[in-house]
Design an enzyme around this catalytic site. Structure first.
Site, PDB file in Angstrom:
ATOM      1  N   CYS A 195      -1.140  53.570   0.892  1.00  0.00           N
ATOM      2  CA  CYS A 195       0.117  54.084   0.332  1.00  0.00           C
ATOM      3  C   CYS A 195      -0.089  54.794  -1.005  1.00  0.00           C
ATOM      4  O   CYS A 195      -0.634  54.225  -1.947  1.00  0.00           O
ATOM      5  CB  CYS A 195       1.140  52.966   0.169  1.00  0.00           C
ATOM      6  SG  CYS A 195       2.722  53.622  -0.415  1.00  0.00           S
ATOM      7  N   CYS A 207       6.522  77.335  -2.259  1.00  0.00           N
ATOM      8  CA  CYS A 207       7.155  76.020  -2.070  1.00  0.00           C
ATOM      9  C   CYS A 207       8.037  75.695  -3.280  1.00  0.00           C
ATOM     10  O   CYS A 207       8.499  76.595  -3.967  1.00  0.00           O
ATOM     11  CB  CYS A 207       6.098  74.950  -1.806  1.00  0.00           C
ATOM     12  SG  CYS A 207       4.943  74.627  -3.144  1.00  0.00           S
ATOM     13  N   ASP A 255       7.463  65.484  -4.155  1.00  0.00           N
ATOM     14  CA  ASP A 255       7.048  64.106  -3.863  1.00  0.00           C
ATOM     15  C   ASP A 255       5.527  63.942  -3.994  1.00  0.00           C
ATOM     16  O   ASP A 255       5.033  62.864  -4.287  1.00  0.00           O
ATOM     17  CB  ASP A 255       7.504  63.782  -2.429  1.00  0.00           C
ATOM     18  CG  ASP A 255       7.190  62.363  -2.032  1.00  0.00           C
ATOM     19  OD1 ASP A 255       7.221  61.484  -2.902  1.00  0.00           O
ATOM     20  OD2 ASP A 255       6.908  62.124  -0.840  1.00  0.00           O
ATOM     21  N   ARG A 287      -1.304  48.940   7.816  1.00  0.00           N
ATOM     22  CA  ARG A 287       0.102  48.671   7.458  1.00  0.00           C
ATOM     23  C   ARG A 287       0.379  47.172   7.538  1.00  0.00           C
ATOM     24  O   ARG A 287       0.765  46.643   8.574  1.00  0.00           O
ATOM     25  CB  ARG A 287       1.054  49.480   8.365  1.00  0.00           C
ATOM     26  CG  ARG A 287       0.888  50.988   8.167  1.00  0.00           C
ATOM     27  CD  ARG A 287       1.973  51.778   8.863  1.00  0.00           C
ATOM     28  NE  ARG A 287       3.262  51.593   8.258  1.00  0.00           N
ATOM     29  CZ  ARG A 287       3.761  52.315   7.249  1.00  0.00           C
ATOM     30  NH1 ARG A 287       3.042  53.290   6.739  1.00  0.00           N
ATOM     31  NH2 ARG A 287       4.951  52.052   6.762  1.00  0.00           N
ATOM     32  N   CYS A 290      -7.600  85.792   5.535  1.00  0.00           N
ATOM     33  CA  CYS A 290      -7.711  84.979   6.748  1.00  0.00           C
ATOM     34  C   CYS A 290      -6.804  85.526   7.857  1.00  0.00           C
ATOM     35  O   CYS A 290      -5.627  85.811   7.621  1.00  0.00           O
ATOM     36  CB  CYS A 290      -7.315  83.540   6.408  1.00  0.00           C
ATOM     37  SG  CYS A 290      -7.242  82.449   7.828  1.00  0.00           S
TER      38      CYS A 290
HETATM   39  C1  SAM Z   1       5.773  56.309   1.022  1.00  0.00           C
HETATM   40  S1  SAM Z   1       6.536  55.881   2.529  1.00  0.00           S
HETATM   41  C2  SAM Z   1       8.168  55.431   1.995  1.00  0.00           C
HETATM   42  C3  SAM Z   1       9.125  55.044   3.086  1.00  0.00           C
HETATM   43  C4  SAM Z   1       8.848  53.771   3.868  1.00  0.00           C
HETATM   44  N1  SAM Z   1       8.389  52.723   3.087  1.00  0.00           N
HETATM   45  C5  SAM Z   1       7.904  54.053   5.025  1.00  0.00           C
HETATM   46  O1  SAM Z   1       6.807  53.508   5.053  1.00  0.00           O
HETATM   47  O2  SAM Z   1       8.300  54.826   5.896  1.00  0.00           O
HETATM   48  C6  SAM Z   1       6.834  57.441   3.315  1.00  0.00           C
HETATM   49  C7  SAM Z   1       5.761  57.883   4.296  1.00  0.00           C
HETATM   50  O3  SAM Z   1       4.573  58.198   3.590  1.00  0.00           O
HETATM   51  C8  SAM Z   1       3.477  57.784   4.356  1.00  0.00           C
HETATM   52  N2  SAM Z   1       2.308  57.633   3.498  1.00  0.00           N
HETATM   53  C9  SAM Z   1       1.996  56.596   2.725  1.00  0.00           C
HETATM   54  N3  SAM Z   1       0.843  56.818   2.073  1.00  0.00           N
HETATM   55  C10 SAM Z   1       0.416  58.032   2.446  1.00  0.00           C
HETATM   56  C11 SAM Z   1      -0.701  58.838   2.101  1.00  0.00           C
HETATM   57  N4  SAM Z   1      -1.595  58.423   1.240  1.00  0.00           N
HETATM   58  N5  SAM Z   1      -0.811  60.055   2.669  1.00  0.00           N
HETATM   59  C12 SAM Z   1       0.111  60.494   3.563  1.00  0.00           C
HETATM   60  N6  SAM Z   1       1.204  59.793   3.902  1.00  0.00           N
HETATM   61  C13 SAM Z   1       1.351  58.574   3.362  1.00  0.00           C
HETATM   62  C14 SAM Z   1       3.954  56.496   4.964  1.00  0.00           C
HETATM   63  O4  SAM Z   1       3.205  56.095   6.083  1.00  0.00           O
HETATM   64  C15 SAM Z   1       5.375  56.822   5.307  1.00  0.00           C
HETATM   65  O5  SAM Z   1       5.432  57.362   6.612  1.00  0.00           O
HETATM   66  S1  SF4 Z   2       5.909  50.630   3.845  1.00  0.00           S
HETATM   67 FE1  SF4 Z   2       3.841  51.166   3.370  1.00  0.00          FE
HETATM   68  S2  SF4 Z   2       3.905  53.408   3.191  1.00  0.00           S
HETATM   69 FE2  SF4 Z   2       6.035  52.702   3.013  1.00  0.00          FE
HETATM   70  S3  SF4 Z   2       6.274  52.477   0.790  1.00  0.00           S
HETATM   71 FE3  SF4 Z   2       5.694  50.498   1.644  1.00  0.00          FE
HETATM   72  S4  SF4 Z   2       3.522  50.372   1.293  1.00  0.00           S
HETATM   73 FE4  SF4 Z   2       4.119  52.538   1.144  1.00  0.00          FE
HETATM   74  S1  SF4 Z   3       4.377  68.994  -0.403  1.00  0.00           S
HETATM   75 FE1  SF4 Z   3       5.013  69.812  -2.412  1.00  0.00          FE
HETATM   76  S2  SF4 Z   3       3.213  70.872  -3.212  1.00  0.00           S
HETATM   77 FE2  SF4 Z   3       2.880  70.554  -1.013  1.00  0.00          FE
HETATM   78  S3  SF4 Z   3       3.604  72.434  -0.075  1.00  0.00           S
HETATM   79 FE3  SF4 Z   3       5.321  70.998  -0.068  1.00  0.00          FE
HETATM   80  S4  SF4 Z   3       6.490  71.421  -1.956  1.00  0.00           S
HETATM   81 FE4  SF4 Z   3       4.462  72.381  -2.132  1.00  0.00          FE
HETATM   82  S1  SF4 Z   4      -8.762  80.198   5.202  1.00  0.00           S
HETATM   83 FE1  SF4 Z   4      -7.049  80.452   6.629  1.00  0.00          FE
HETATM   84  S2  SF4 Z   4      -7.018  78.541   7.808  1.00  0.00           S
HETATM   85 FE2  SF4 Z   4      -8.273  78.174   5.989  1.00  0.00          FE
HETATM   86  S3  SF4 Z   4      -6.853  77.303   4.505  1.00  0.00           S
HETATM   87 FE3  SF4 Z   4      -6.919  79.510   4.136  1.00  0.00          FE
HETATM   88  S4  SF4 Z   4      -5.225  80.365   5.328  1.00  0.00           S
HETATM   89 FE4  SF4 Z   4      -5.622  78.290   6.089  1.00  0.00          FE
END
Ligand code: SAM
Ligand code: SF4
Ligand code: SF4
Ligand code: SF4
Length: 440
Positions: free
Chosen positions: A25, A281, A297, A141, A341
């Site tokens: 997380c 973005c 986020d 998890r 690309c």
């Molecule tokens: C931070 S959680 C908050 C909401 C809720 N607790 C849940 O688990 O759905 C939101 C989403 O982020 C994902 N997540 C947590 N750590 C992550 C990471 N390091 N990279 C990508 N997604 C992640 C979780 O699996 C969840 O699906």
């Molecule tokens: S459920 Fe897991 S991913 Fe979601 S906030 Fe809690 S620790 Fe993070």
């Molecule tokens: S997650 Fe945030 S930084 Fe990444 S593309 Fe989306 S808005 Fe941009």
């Molecule tokens: S080189 Fe092309 S596929 Fe690779 S990150 Fe950049 S846009 Fe994406």
């Protein structure tokens, strides 16, 4: 005040507090941003300011629906009365001619019958985090004492289905489940999910995660300084292709996989429906429990704090030079390899948070998932092109399944076997391969 675009906030009404302790997380550590805070519940004053100001900030845009996203930490820990108050405040401040929609992202473990009744009555769309069958889900998890959470999540899903609550699934693609695309996909289908989201996980050891004892070596021999649970680029690409092969066989139009949906849109020239693949973005800020607003986020760090909604209107922060710059940097900081690309339209360099690899020329700023995306686009591109053509000609994308069954179209595996440059393209366009998908 400067102008802002429409935006959607990721609300954190309970900050990083959670009843689980998932190994990977990224959000639990945000407690460190607020070392003196014992109780992370968003106060009524902050909640009311947020709902009032956010609704007002979206009132002038054409979209009829204004959406609130509740996340965390674990938002259901706030209890039902808290969410009843949210709905009450939304009704109080809803601008004329608009409707409100709510999504809640949850680990699903606390969803009882009362929650289901509330979610159903108020039309909440529920995102449940589940990484696959027990063996794969419980790998990361778990509760604080290491107890697995899969049974509790499944109990929550069963209740939601019984109450007719609309839900989708969000599955993190990590080092373990990435090796089992078909098993994960079939499991999610079997539990009744018809809208699947997959989010790859990568965390750098450089970001303070000390649990990676050594560089992680990809199957291609490339070394990465990432945590042991981070999916490697090759593994993520293989996972996407594996799921795609299952989906294209019998589920197009019946099961929605967010990644495939948005890729199809990009092949049709539509704007990206997910910020990772958009040119710019910055329209998805994160709101912490105390009213602090962050650029995104993925960037809840002090240097990306835009201000606090109790001091500055949310619209003003979203129209600030800092936030505009944040959004434009995604495009402006692209390395040369991305600018040139061929599949930039389907990628746009990905999320800036993941741009810590180097290009073939050694230029920094290439996305860690470059190889995953290009592998997927090469694999699925021919079929994407056919589906895009079908939709353009007024037919459903799902007709591709019939075309494949009747042998009028090569399958993805045949397409990825690479025909000769002068052969007819397997996507069915009638063009030579070198003039069609072979250009990828
Ligand atoms: C931070 S959680 C908050 C909401 C809720 N607790 C849940 O688990 O759905 C939101 C989403 O982020 C994902 N997540 C947590 N750590 C992550 C990471 N390091 N990279 C990508 N997604 C992640 C979780 O699996 C969840 O699906
Ligand atoms: S459920 Fe897991 S991913 Fe979601 S906030 Fe809690 S620790 Fe993070
Ligand atoms: S997650 Fe945030 S930084 Fe990444 S593309 Fe989306 S808005 Fe941009
Ligand atoms: S080189 Fe092309 S596929 Fe690779 S990150 Fe950049 S846009 Fe994406």
């Amino acid at each position: 005040m400067t102008e802002h675009l429409p935006f959607q906030v990721m609300g954190k009404p309970i900050g990083p507090r959670c009843n689980l302790d998932c190994t990977y997380c990224y959000y639990l550590e945000k407690e460190n941003l607020y070392p003196d805070t014992k109780r992370f519940n968003m106060s009524d004053a902050v909640l009311e300011t947020y709902i009032r100001d956010y609704l007002a900030s979206q009132a002038g845009f054409p979209a009829r629906e204004i959406r609130f996203n509740w996340q965390g930490g674990e938002p259901t820990m706030l209890g039902l009365d808290y969410f009843r108050r949210i709905v009450e405040l939304q009704r109080k401040y809803l601008p004329r001619g608009k409707t409100v929609a709510n999504t809640i992202q949850t680990n699903g473990t606390l969803i009882d019958d009362a929650w289901c009744a509330f979610l159903k009555d108020n039309d909440f769309l529920v995102g449940v985090s589940i990484d696959g069958p027990p063996r794969l889900h419980d790998r990361f998890r778990t509760y604080r004492n290491g107890r697995p959470s899969h049974d509790a999540v499944m109990a929550g899903i069963k209740r939601m289905k019984a109450h007719g609550v609309e839900f989708n699934t969000l599955s993190v693609v990590n080092r373990e489940n990435a090796a089992h695309p078909k098993e994960v996909y079939r499991f999610l289908k079997d539990i009744g999910s018809t809208y699947l989201q997959f989010i790859p996980i990568v965390e750098r050891t450089a970001d303070g995660h000390s649990l990676a004892p050594a560089p992680q070596i990809d199957e291609d021999g490339v070394s990465y300084d990432v945590t042991p649970w981070s999916v490697l680029p090759r593994g993520y690409g293989d996972f996407l292709c594996g799921v795609f092969d299952e989906w294209i066989r019998e589920d197009v139009g019946r099961v929605f996989v967010q990644f495939f949906d948005l890729q199809l849109g990009l092949w049709m020239g539509a704007p990206a429906t997910m910020c990772w693949f958009a040119e710019t973005c910055g329209q998805g800020p994160a709101l912490e429990h105390n009213g602090d607003l962050y650029a995104c986020d993925h960037y809840v760090y002090p240097e990306y704090r835009l201000g606090n909604i109790m001091e500055t209107p949310i619209a003003e922060m979203m129209g600030s030079d800092a936030q505009w710059q944040f959004g434009l940097d995604k495009r402006d900081a692209l390395p040369g390899q991305c600018r040139n690309c061929d599949i930039r339209f389907a990628c746009n360099g990905g999320c800036p948070k993941h741009r810590f690899a180097r290009t073939k020329d050694g230029e920094p700023g290439l996305n860690y998932y470059c190889r995953s995306t290009s592998r997927f686009v090469k694999h699925a591109g021919p079929a994407m092109k056919v589906m895009a053509d079908l939709v353009r000609s007024g037919r459903p994308a799902s007709d591709i399944m019939e075309l494949r069954r009747t042998g009028r179209l090569a399958g993805p595996s045949a397409a990825s076997a690479r025909p000769g440059r002068n052969d007819r393209c397997p996507c069915g366009s009638g063009l030579k391969y070198k003039h069609c998908c072979g250009r990828l």
